[in-house]
Design a protein around this motif. Structure first.
Motif, PDB file in Angstrom:
ATOM      1  N   ALA A 169       0.814  -1.219   0.000  1.00  0.00           N
ATOM      2  CA  ALA A 169       0.000   0.000   0.000  1.00  0.00           C
ATOM      3  C   ALA A 169       0.846   1.266   0.000  1.00  0.00           C
ATOM      4  O   ALA A 169       0.510   2.242  -0.673  1.00  0.00           O
ATOM      5  CB  ALA A 169      -0.941  -0.008   1.202  1.00  0.00           C
ATOM      6  N   LEU A 170       1.951   1.288   0.761  1.00  0.00           N
ATOM      7  CA  LEU A 170       2.801   2.479   0.758  1.00  0.00           C
ATOM      8  C   LEU A 170       3.556   2.613  -0.559  1.00  0.00           C
ATOM      9  O   LEU A 170       3.674   3.709  -1.122  1.00  0.00           O
ATOM     10  CB  LEU A 170       3.810   2.406   1.911  1.00  0.00           C
ATOM     11  CG  LEU A 170       3.261   2.546   3.336  1.00  0.00           C
ATOM     12  CD1 LEU A 170       4.404   2.440   4.336  1.00  0.00           C
ATOM     13  CD2 LEU A 170       2.542   3.878   3.510  1.00  0.00           C
ATOM     14  N   GLN A 171       4.052   1.510  -1.053  1.00  0.00           N
ATOM     15  CA  GLN A 171       4.857   1.521  -2.272  1.00  0.00           C
ATOM     16  C   GLN A 171       4.058   2.006  -3.475  1.00  0.00           C
ATOM     17  O   GLN A 171       4.602   2.626  -4.381  1.00  0.00           O
ATOM     18  CB  GLN A 171       5.393   0.112  -2.525  1.00  0.00           C
ATOM     19  CG  GLN A 171       6.223  -0.042  -3.779  1.00  0.00           C
ATOM     20  CD  GLN A 171       6.649  -1.493  -3.989  1.00  0.00           C
ATOM     21  OE1 GLN A 171       6.460  -2.332  -3.121  1.00  0.00           O
ATOM     22  NE2 GLN A 171       7.217  -1.782  -5.137  1.00  0.00           N
ATOM     23  N   ASP A 181      -8.549   2.086   1.813  1.00  0.00           N
ATOM     24  CA  ASP A 181      -9.380   1.145   1.070  1.00  0.00           C
ATOM     25  C   ASP A 181      -8.750  -0.247   1.064  1.00  0.00           C
ATOM     26  O   ASP A 181      -9.458  -1.262   1.156  1.00  0.00           O
ATOM     27  CB  ASP A 181      -9.566   1.627  -0.368  1.00  0.00           C
ATOM     28  CG  ASP A 181     -10.353   2.927  -0.455  1.00  0.00           C
ATOM     29  OD1 ASP A 181     -11.099   3.232   0.500  1.00  0.00           O
ATOM     30  OD2 ASP A 181     -10.199   3.632  -1.475  1.00  0.00           O
ATOM     31  N   VAL A 182      -7.432  -0.277   0.947  1.00  0.00           N
ATOM     32  CA  VAL A 182      -6.729  -1.568   0.919  1.00  0.00           C
ATOM     33  C   VAL A 182      -6.957  -2.330   2.218  1.00  0.00           C
ATOM     34  O   VAL A 182      -7.323  -3.507   2.219  1.00  0.00           O
ATOM     35  CB  VAL A 182      -5.222  -1.354   0.685  1.00  0.00           C
ATOM     36  CG1 VAL A 182      -4.463  -2.678   0.830  1.00  0.00           C
ATOM     37  CG2 VAL A 182      -4.974  -0.763  -0.697  1.00  0.00           C
ATOM     38  N   ILE A 183      -6.738  -1.668   3.359  1.00  0.00           N
ATOM     39  CA  ILE A 183      -6.842  -2.389   4.629  1.00  0.00           C
ATOM     40  C   ILE A 183      -8.295  -2.658   5.026  1.00  0.00           C
ATOM     41  O   ILE A 183      -8.575  -3.640   5.722  1.00  0.00           O
ATOM     42  CB  ILE A 183      -6.065  -1.682   5.755  1.00  0.00           C
ATOM     43  CG1 ILE A 183      -6.560  -0.261   5.997  1.00  0.00           C
ATOM     44  CG2 ILE A 183      -4.573  -1.696   5.447  1.00  0.00           C
ATOM     45  CD1 ILE A 183      -5.869   0.430   7.171  1.00  0.00           C
ATOM     46  N   ALA A 184      -9.227  -1.818   4.579  1.00  0.00           N
ATOM     47  CA  ALA A 184     -10.641  -2.120   4.824  1.00  0.00           C
ATOM     48  C   ALA A 184     -11.035  -3.410   4.106  1.00  0.00           C
ATOM     49  O   ALA A 184     -11.761  -4.250   4.657  1.00  0.00           O
ATOM     50  CB  ALA A 184     -11.519  -0.955   4.371  1.00  0.00           C
ATOM     51  N   GLU A 185     -10.555  -3.567   2.888  1.00  0.00           N
ATOM     52  CA  GLU A 185     -10.804  -4.812   2.158  1.00  0.00           C
ATOM     53  C   GLU A 185     -10.091  -5.983   2.823  1.00  0.00           C
ATOM     54  O   GLU A 185     -10.610  -7.107   2.851  1.00  0.00           O
ATOM     55  CB  GLU A 185     -10.363  -4.659   0.701  1.00  0.00           C
ATOM     56  CG  GLU A 185     -10.436  -5.949  -0.124  1.00  0.00           C
ATOM     57  CD  GLU A 185     -11.834  -6.554  -0.224  1.00  0.00           C
ATOM     58  OE1 GLU A 185     -11.920  -7.756  -0.548  1.00  0.00           O
ATOM     59  OE2 GLU A 185     -12.832  -5.843   0.020  1.00  0.00           O
ATOM     60  N   LEU A 214       0.234   3.862  11.581  1.00  0.00           N
ATOM     61  CA  LEU A 214      -1.175   4.224  11.668  1.00  0.00           C
ATOM     62  C   LEU A 214      -2.063   3.153  11.038  1.00  0.00           C
ATOM     63  O   LEU A 214      -3.030   2.675  11.657  1.00  0.00           O
ATOM     64  CB  LEU A 214      -1.398   5.579  10.984  1.00  0.00           C
ATOM     65  CG  LEU A 214      -2.852   6.067  10.931  1.00  0.00           C
ATOM     66  CD1 LEU A 214      -3.363   6.361  12.334  1.00  0.00           C
ATOM     67  CD2 LEU A 214      -2.946   7.310  10.041  1.00  0.00           C
ATOM     68  N   HIS A 215      -1.728   2.751   9.814  1.00  0.00           N
ATOM     69  CA  HIS A 215      -2.560   1.775   9.118  1.00  0.00           C
ATOM     70  C   HIS A 215      -2.402   0.376   9.710  1.00  0.00           C
ATOM     71  O   HIS A 215      -3.376  -0.377   9.801  1.00  0.00           O
ATOM     72  CB  HIS A 215      -2.225   1.784   7.626  1.00  0.00           C
ATOM     73  CG  HIS A 215      -2.595   3.053   6.929  1.00  0.00           C
ATOM     74  ND1 HIS A 215      -1.726   4.118   6.824  1.00  0.00           N
ATOM     75  CD2 HIS A 215      -3.738   3.445   6.326  1.00  0.00           C
ATOM     76  CE1 HIS A 215      -2.317   5.106   6.164  1.00  0.00           C
ATOM     77  NE2 HIS A 215      -3.537   4.726   5.854  1.00  0.00           N
ATOM     78  N   ALA A 216      -1.193   0.028  10.113  1.00  0.00           N
ATOM     79  CA  ALA A 216      -0.978  -1.284  10.725  1.00  0.00           C
ATOM     80  C   ALA A 216      -1.751  -1.403  12.035  1.00  0.00           C
ATOM     81  O   ALA A 216      -2.340  -2.455  12.341  1.00  0.00           O
ATOM     82  CB  ALA A 216       0.514  -1.508  10.960  1.00  0.00           C
ATOM     83  N   HIS A 217      -1.756  -0.342  12.821  1.00  0.00           N
ATOM     84  CA  HIS A 217      -2.489  -0.349  14.095  1.00  0.00           C
ATOM     85  C   HIS A 217      -3.982  -0.483  13.861  1.00  0.00           C
ATOM     86  O   HIS A 217      -4.669  -1.278  14.521  1.00  0.00           O
ATOM     87  CB  HIS A 217      -2.163   0.934  14.867  1.00  0.00           C
ATOM     88  CG  HIS A 217      -2.842   1.021  16.189  1.00  0.00           C
ATOM     89  ND1 HIS A 217      -3.497   2.160  16.618  1.00  0.00           N
ATOM     90  CD2 HIS A 217      -2.985   0.109  17.177  1.00  0.00           C
ATOM     91  CE1 HIS A 217      -4.010   1.945  17.817  1.00  0.00           C
ATOM     92  NE2 HIS A 217      -3.711   0.706  18.177  1.00  0.00           N
ATOM     93  N   TRP A 218      -4.501   0.299  12.932  1.00  0.00           N
ATOM     94  CA  TRP A 218      -5.940   0.237  12.603  1.00  0.00           C
ATOM     95  C   TRP A 218      -6.316  -1.177  12.173  1.00  0.00           C
ATOM     96  O   TRP A 218      -7.329  -1.729  12.615  1.00  0.00           O
ATOM     97  CB  TRP A 218      -6.240   1.237  11.495  1.00  0.00           C
ATOM     98  CG  TRP A 218      -7.707   1.401  11.155  1.00  0.00           C
ATOM     99  CD1 TRP A 218      -8.567   2.328  11.652  1.00  0.00           C
ATOM    100  CD2 TRP A 218      -8.447   0.603  10.215  1.00  0.00           C
ATOM    101  NE1 TRP A 218      -9.821   2.164  11.093  1.00  0.00           N
ATOM    102  CE2 TRP A 218      -9.781   1.110  10.210  1.00  0.00           C
ATOM    103  CE3 TRP A 218      -8.148  -0.481   9.400  1.00  0.00           C
ATOM    104  CZ2 TRP A 218     -10.791   0.565   9.412  1.00  0.00           C
ATOM    105  CZ3 TRP A 218      -9.142  -1.039   8.603  1.00  0.00           C
ATOM    106  CH2 TRP A 218     -10.452  -0.503   8.610  1.00  0.00           C
TER     107      TRP A 218
END
Length: 385
Positions: A169-171, A181-185, A214-218
């Protein structure tokens, strides 16, 4: 016996994976095969992967290999130390570590052949079998295909499954591709797999260093309910501070280390209590010689020592040899790549790999196929499927 030649063959291997729906899924992985030949004809083979294979080939063929000519192949510590100070004199990591790993594995393969023993016995012979977890859940599967694939692996006798999350996602933010959107999926994909296999199958997830804190924690917060055994490489760069902070904030155990090449990095991860599982990879982290040292660090910190980053047929020797060896990753795409290169690879039965009794690694590269694969034109894609 003296080392007469060291040669590397970079390979980019296309793989077609069948999905449960019957649609073919195409991907690729790169690896670099390294062979060490002695003046009396013995040849040992090692490999490295998840990097720029052509760069590794140049390092081995032009720098590392010539520096080893004339050495005693059984003195692997001498060879390892010479390569370390030649390629990483100021603690660099990356390509040099990969090259050292491939050469070190070839020397251990030679040692086993010369002494008439499999590598796992020379490493300590703690056990003759190792448990494996199947890495099956890739981004190229749609949600329903992912659930069906999970059921299929369980039907094959696997009770430990791993799937990817984050999906670089970062790359790939410039696509544009919103990480939220990526992590919600990802939450929905993990839910689908858990519902497909039930509560008793162990489920692992791997972000391949593709998320920030942030995204990893969520994501971790929302996946706790699904009974995740460990979350591998959740944050970019295996950032020690962010890993420690995340470990304190989630009930999911954290794992990391498959792409690290310095033992001091594992010391830092353990001293900071940043991970629950350390995952050096023999094909990346300096071969068997350095991975033994890292296993010792894990034992001193009473942390789990496991394999991440694929290439199970090399790493199984490490985890069968050492008393604190544990899980080996049976990465389905990487295994298909290895089947193109090597003959004699053992197959797992009911989620367990039985170690070969043949000397050395117990499997050999098929040189005719390797020559054909090396001639193939193809894109230079790298990384982990």
């Amino acid at each position: 016996m003296k080392i007469a030649a060291v040669r590397a063959t970079p390979l980019n291997l296309p793989v077609t994976m069948a999905s449960p729906s019957g649609a073919a899924k195409s991907t690729s992985l790169s690896l670099c095969l390294v062979e060490v030949e002695l003046d009396d004809g013995w040849v040992g083979a090692g490999m490295t992967a998840i990097t720029e294979e052509e760069v590794i080939g140049s390092i081995v063929n032009e720098i590392a290999g010539p520096a080893l000519v004339g050495l005693d192949p059984l003195r692997h510590e001498q060879a390892w130390d010479r390569l370390y100070w030649l390629l990483t004199p100021r603690g660099q990591s990356g390509y040099a570590g990969h090259a050292i790993a491939a050469i070190d594995l070839a020397l251990w393969d030679l040692k086993g052949q010369i002494l008439g023993q499999p590598c796992w016995r020379l490493l300590g012979g703690a056990r003759e079998q190792v448990p494996v977890y199947a890495t099956f859940g890739f981004a190229f599967y749609e949600r329903d295909e992912l659930a069906a694939a999970a059921r299929a692996w369980v039907e094959r006798g696997f009770r430990r499954l791993k799937m990817t999350v984050g999906h670089h996602a970062l790359q790939r933010r410039d696509e544009p591709r919103n990480p939220w959107d990526v992590i919600a999926e990802d939450v929905q994909r993990v839910r689908a797999v858990r519902e497909a296999v039930g509560p008793d199958v162990q489920l692992f997830i791997d972000a391949n260093c593709s998320l920030d804190y942030l995204h990893a924690h969520w994501l971790a917060q929302r996946l706790e309910a699904f009974g995740i055994t460990f979350f591998e490489e959740p944050v970019a760069q295996n950032d020690v501070g962010n890993l420690a902070k995340l470990r304190a904030a989630t009930r999911i155990p954290l794992a990391a280390g498959q792409n690290e090449v310095l033992a001091s990095r594992f010391r830092d991860l353990l001293a900071a209590q940043a991970v629950d599982v350390v995952q050096p990879n023999a094909c990346i982290t300096g071969g068997f010689t350095q991975c033994q040292r890292i296993a010792g660090l894990a034992a001193a910190f009473n942390a789990q020592f496991a394999n991440g980053g694929a290439w199970p047929h090399h790493n199984m020797h490490l985890h069968a040899g050492l008393a604190n060896g544990s899980l080996v990753e049976y990465h389905s795409v990487a295994v298909e790549c290895c089947k193109l290169v090597f003959d004699g690879l053992p197959e797992p039965q009911q989620g367990v790999l039985t170690l070969p009794q043949a000397p050395g690694l117990g499997f050999r590269p098929n040189r005719e196929r390797v020559r054909e694969l090396a001639r193939r034109p193809g894109s230079r894609g790298v990384g982990k499927a």
